[in-house]
Design a protein around this motif. Structure first.
Motif, PDB file in Angstrom:
ATOM      1  N   HIS A 104       0.812  -1.214   0.000  1.00 17.26           N
ATOM      2  CA  HIS A 104       0.000   0.000   0.000  1.00 17.26           C
ATOM      3  C   HIS A 104       0.849   1.268   0.000  1.00 17.26           C
ATOM      4  O   HIS A 104       0.490   2.262  -0.637  1.00 17.26           O
ATOM      5  N   ARG A 105       1.972   1.240   0.720  1.00 20.17           N
ATOM      6  CA  ARG A 105       2.781   2.455   0.821  1.00 20.17           C
ATOM      7  C   ARG A 105       3.298   2.909  -0.534  1.00 20.17           C
ATOM      8  O   ARG A 105       3.418   4.104  -0.791  1.00 20.17           O
ATOM      9  N   LEU A 110       2.455   6.903  -5.052  1.00 14.99           N
ATOM     10  CA  LEU A 110       2.079   7.254  -6.424  1.00 14.99           C
ATOM     11  C   LEU A 110       0.867   8.188  -6.441  1.00 14.99           C
ATOM     12  O   LEU A 110       0.819   9.147  -7.215  1.00 14.99           O
ATOM     13  N   ILE A 111      -0.104   7.884  -5.599  1.00  8.70           N
ATOM     14  CA  ILE A 111      -1.309   8.706  -5.549  1.00  8.70           C
ATOM     15  C   ILE A 111      -0.975  10.135  -5.144  1.00  8.70           C
ATOM     16  O   ILE A 111      -1.519  11.107  -5.685  1.00  8.70           O
ATOM     17  N   GLU A 112      -0.058  10.282  -4.193  1.00  8.68           N
ATOM     18  CA  GLU A 112       0.335  11.616  -3.743  1.00  8.68           C
ATOM     19  C   GLU A 112       1.125  12.372  -4.811  1.00  8.68           C
ATOM     20  O   GLU A 112       0.947  13.578  -4.984  1.00  8.68           O
ATOM     21  N   ASP A 113       1.964  11.653  -5.547  1.00  9.30           N
ATOM     22  CA  ASP A 113       2.852  12.312  -6.515  1.00  9.30           C
ATOM     23  C   ASP A 113       2.207  12.517  -7.876  1.00  9.30           C
ATOM     24  O   ASP A 113       2.622  13.413  -8.630  1.00  9.30           O
ATOM     25  N   LEU A 117      -2.988   9.825 -12.085  1.00  4.77           N
ATOM     26  CA  LEU A 117      -2.990   8.387 -11.818  1.00  4.77           C
ATOM     27  C   LEU A 117      -3.907   8.067 -10.640  1.00  4.77           C
ATOM     28  O   LEU A 117      -4.625   7.058 -10.656  1.00  4.77           O
ATOM     29  N   ALA A 118      -3.905   8.929  -9.638  1.00  3.46           N
ATOM     30  CA  ALA A 118      -4.825   8.763  -8.512  1.00  3.46           C
ATOM     31  C   ALA A 118      -6.271   8.780  -8.996  1.00  3.46           C
ATOM     32  O   ALA A 118      -7.103   7.981  -8.555  1.00  3.46           O
ATOM     33  N   ARG A 119      -6.558   9.687  -9.945  1.00  2.00           N
ATOM     34  CA  ARG A 119      -7.909   9.773 -10.497  1.00  2.00           C
ATOM     35  C   ARG A 119      -8.278   8.489 -11.249  1.00  2.00           C
ATOM     36  O   ARG A 119      -9.406   8.005 -11.160  1.00  2.00           O
TER      37      ARG A 119
END
Length: 236
Positions: A104-105, A110-113, A117-119
């Protein structure tokens, strides 16, 4: 396969794809019926199906199992585990499979950066919910033959989108007992429906593959409208 899957529903840039390719993972080859996640587990990884199929399921208080969904290569069937303290269902391989486990980390980083991609990952969970809604309609409002026709049409559409069909033929490692648990009918009833489909020239079914010989009729029988899959960029 994960990148191909994400690109069916979202725009994924080459830079984001490259970032996904470098994410650390542990890849395992697993046999059929290998338990990937159990209900009650505290998840620390997300799973990517790289080859083969898996399925989600729950067992009621009387020991009866309901299969909730099928997941082919490219799917991340436990992506929602990023936000859950405990898993509320089981996840098991349906066939021999190659599975990538990503901590998960690494996904959270990736989601933060990478917000796009998070979307895309968020959209996957939203489409997943849409498929669940359609499965409820399928189980609650259609007759047995229509339920199976709808399931076949759905799998064909999802697999075609990532290039895993050929002339409406695709991998189908699902037993009649598992179909019964997914469709909410008995295995005897499943067998009758399959035999009627064969007799009518709708499908050709072998041990591990199925060919849809009359796709148009199956789509009509199942009342299938692919809108609920929300596929923006189909390859098939």
């Amino acid at each position: 396969m994960m990148i191909s899957r994400l690109r069916v529903n979202s725009a994924v840039s080459d830079a984001d794809a490259d970032a996904l390719k470098t994410i650390p993972s542990v890849v395992k080859d697993l046999p059929r019926e290998a338990v990937l996640v159990r209900e009650g587990d505290r998840p620390t990884n997300c799973i990517v199906m790289m080859r083969g199929f898996s399925y989600r399921s729950k067992v009621n208080e009387h020991g009866k199992r309901q299969i909730l969904s099928f997941h082919p290569a490219g799917d991340m069937p436990d992506l929602h585990g990023l936000l859950l303290d405990r898993m509320d269902h089981d996840l098991t391989t349906l066939s021999s499979a190659t599975v990538a486990f990503i901590e998960h980390r690494h996904i959270n980083r990736l989601i933060e950066d990478r917000p796009q991609l998070a979307r895309a990952l968020w959209r996957e969970t939203v489409v997943d919910a849409s498929i669940f809604r359609e499965w409820i309609v399928n189980l609650g409002t259609r007759e047995a033959a229509a339920r199976l026709a709808h399931l076949l049409a759905e799998l064909r559409t999802r697999l075609a989108a990532v290039g895993l069909t050929a002339d409406d033929e695709f991998a189908f490692p699902i037993t009649q007992n598992e179909l019964a648990e997914a469709l909410g009918i008995s295995s005897v009833h499943v067998n009758r429906v399959i035999q009627s489909f064969r007799a009518e020239g709708l499908i050709e079914l072998t041990r591990d593959t199925v060919r849809l010989k009359d796709l148009e009729k199956l789509l009509e029988l199942g009342g299938f409208n692919e809108f609920y899959l929300h596929q923006k960029n189909r390859n098939g």
